[in-house]
Enzyme design. Structure first.
Site, mmCIF file in Angstrom:
data_model
loop_
_atom_site.group_PDB
_atom_site.id
_atom_site.type_symbol
_atom_site.label_atom_id
_atom_site.label_comp_id
_atom_site.label_asym_id
_atom_site.label_seq_id
_atom_site.Cartn_x
_atom_site.Cartn_y
_atom_site.Cartn_z
ATOM 1 N N ALA A 66 0.887 -1.324 0.213
ATOM 2 C CA ALA A 66 -0.026 -0.077 -0.014
ATOM 3 C C ALA A 66 0.832 1.255 -0.051
ATOM 4 O O ALA A 66 1.961 1.108 0.369
ATOM 5 C CB ALA A 66 -0.780 0.103 1.181
ATOM 6 N N GLY A 111 0.608 -4.853 1.143
ATOM 7 C CA GLY A 111 -0.766 -5.100 0.070
ATOM 8 C C GLY A 111 -0.497 -5.491 -1.118
ATOM 9 O O GLY A 111 -1.338 -6.262 -2.007
ATOM 10 N N GLU A 114 -0.613 -9.198 -0.305
ATOM 11 C CA GLU A 114 -2.050 -9.612 -0.200
ATOM 12 C C GLU A 114 -2.870 -9.614 -1.422
ATOM 13 O O GLU A 114 -3.789 -10.757 -1.544
ATOM 14 C CB GLU A 114 -2.607 -8.557 0.631
ATOM 15 C CG GLU A 114 -2.107 -8.503 2.324
ATOM 16 C CD GLU A 114 -2.625 -7.507 3.117
ATOM 17 O OE1 GLU A 114 -1.961 -6.305 2.681
ATOM 18 O OE2 GLU A 114 -2.915 -7.633 4.031
ATOM 19 N N GLU A 134 4.274 -5.163 7.691
ATOM 20 C CA GLU A 134 3.776 -4.120 8.211
ATOM 21 C C GLU A 134 4.178 -3.619 9.711
ATOM 22 O O GLU A 134 3.904 -2.441 9.989
ATOM 23 C CB GLU A 134 2.091 -4.331 8.048
ATOM 24 C CG GLU A 134 1.447 -4.121 6.873
ATOM 25 C CD GLU A 134 1.499 -5.432 5.940
ATOM 26 O OE1 GLU A 134 2.262 -6.411 6.354
ATOM 27 O OE2 GLU A 134 0.664 -5.505 4.909
#
Ligand code: CO8
Length: 260
Positions: A66, A111, A114, A134
């Site tokens: 992200a 992300g 993911e 993260e």
């Protein structure tokens, strides 16, 4: 539709969706997630598309996570909205009627890892790297990583990766079952296309129903999942592809599926 941060290309009945922010290593900001959501709607409506490949632009990254520069100033409400946008978009990807192959061509972090896990199949280049870093940023995985990683590799391995933020290479990702195959970077897309074409050559309705049985069934108890599988199996009896596939077998010829 035109996209700023995505490329959507078609090669016959295969769609190739490329996250295209190479200067930021294809990091996912909210605009990119919104575009991805719109592109998935477009693909879901397009019955000519039989399989989808997702990859990243450039030779370095699939998706490096992200967008940290966007997240660093989020309020709790904005953080929650961003996580919800990611959840909704990745779930849309997971439930897209067509099978989706992630061609992981470099960093698949946070992300990015993911997103790859919301695809049906992952193949990787030798230079690919996977991880959920993260916790090194004071964050938790927020686009489904705490849920999909344990389902794919088991709770113990997933917990180690999620607690340490360690980055693993493609061979280790292969060893733990996170990716199906590892290829040299230069042949990754060719291999992804070959796999997509093999899938696209099977009975399309049966492939889509199989995907639905896997994706819907995995979250059900075994009895409910098998009941759903029986419904799906029964539904194939109403397709002309079933008639064609079984007749072709008996007549010792190749089937000619029409996707009906
Ligand atoms: N976000 C924004 N920009 C990024 C990101 C990212 N995730 N990753 C790389 N970039 C940018 C860099 O800032 C740099 O930009 P610039 O040239 O303007 O300085 C450019 O991409 C190139 O990156 P590097 O110079 O750092 O390239 P290196 O080869 O030196 O390093 C790495 C590559 C190792 C991948 C490094 O860039 C890195 O560590 N990136 C961050 C990886 C990361 O931690 N990802 C996880 C992010 S958190 C996340 O994904 C949470 C998801 C759930 C969100 C839930 C919502 C609330």
């Amino acid at each position: 539709m035109e996209y700023t941060n995505l490329l959507l290309q078609h090669q016959g009945n295969i769609a190739v969706l490329t996250i295209n922010r190479p200067k930021a290593l294809n990091a996912l900001n909210s605009d990119t997630l919104s575009e991805l959501s719109a592109a998935l709607d477009e693909l879901g409506r397009d019955s000519s598309v039989k399989a989808v490949i997702v990859t990243g632009s450039g030779e370095k990254a699939f998706i490096a996570g992200a967008d940290i520069s966007q997240m660093k100033d989020f309020s709790p409400l904005e953080g929650r909205r961003f996580a919800q946008l990611g959840h909704a978009t990745f779930r849309k990807l997971e439930l897209l009627p067509q099978p989706v192959i992630a061609a992981v061509n470099g960093f698949a972090l946070g992300g990015g890892c993911e997103l790859s896990m919301a695809c049906d199949i992952r193949i990787a280049s030798e230079n690919a790297k996977f991880g959920q870093p993260e916790v090194t940023l004071g964050l938790t995985a927020g686009f489904g990583g705490t849920q999909r990683l344990p389902r794919l590799v088991g709770t113990g391995l997933a917990s180690e990766l999620l607690f340490t933020g360690d980055i693993i290479d493609a061979q280790e990702a292969y060893r733990i079952g996170l990716v199906n195959k590892v290829y040299p970077l230069e042949s990754l897309m060719e291999e992804a296309l070959k796999l997509a074409q093999r899938i696209a050559g099977r009975a399309p309705v049966a492939v889509q129903l199989t995907k639905s049985a896997i994706q819907r069934g995995i979250n059900l108890d075994l009895d409910s999942a098998q009941a759903y599988e029986a419904e799906v199996f029964g539904l194939t009896m109403s397709t002309s592809d079933r008639t064609e596939g079984c007749t072709a077998f008996v007549e010792k010829r190749k089937p000619n599926f029409e996707g009906r």
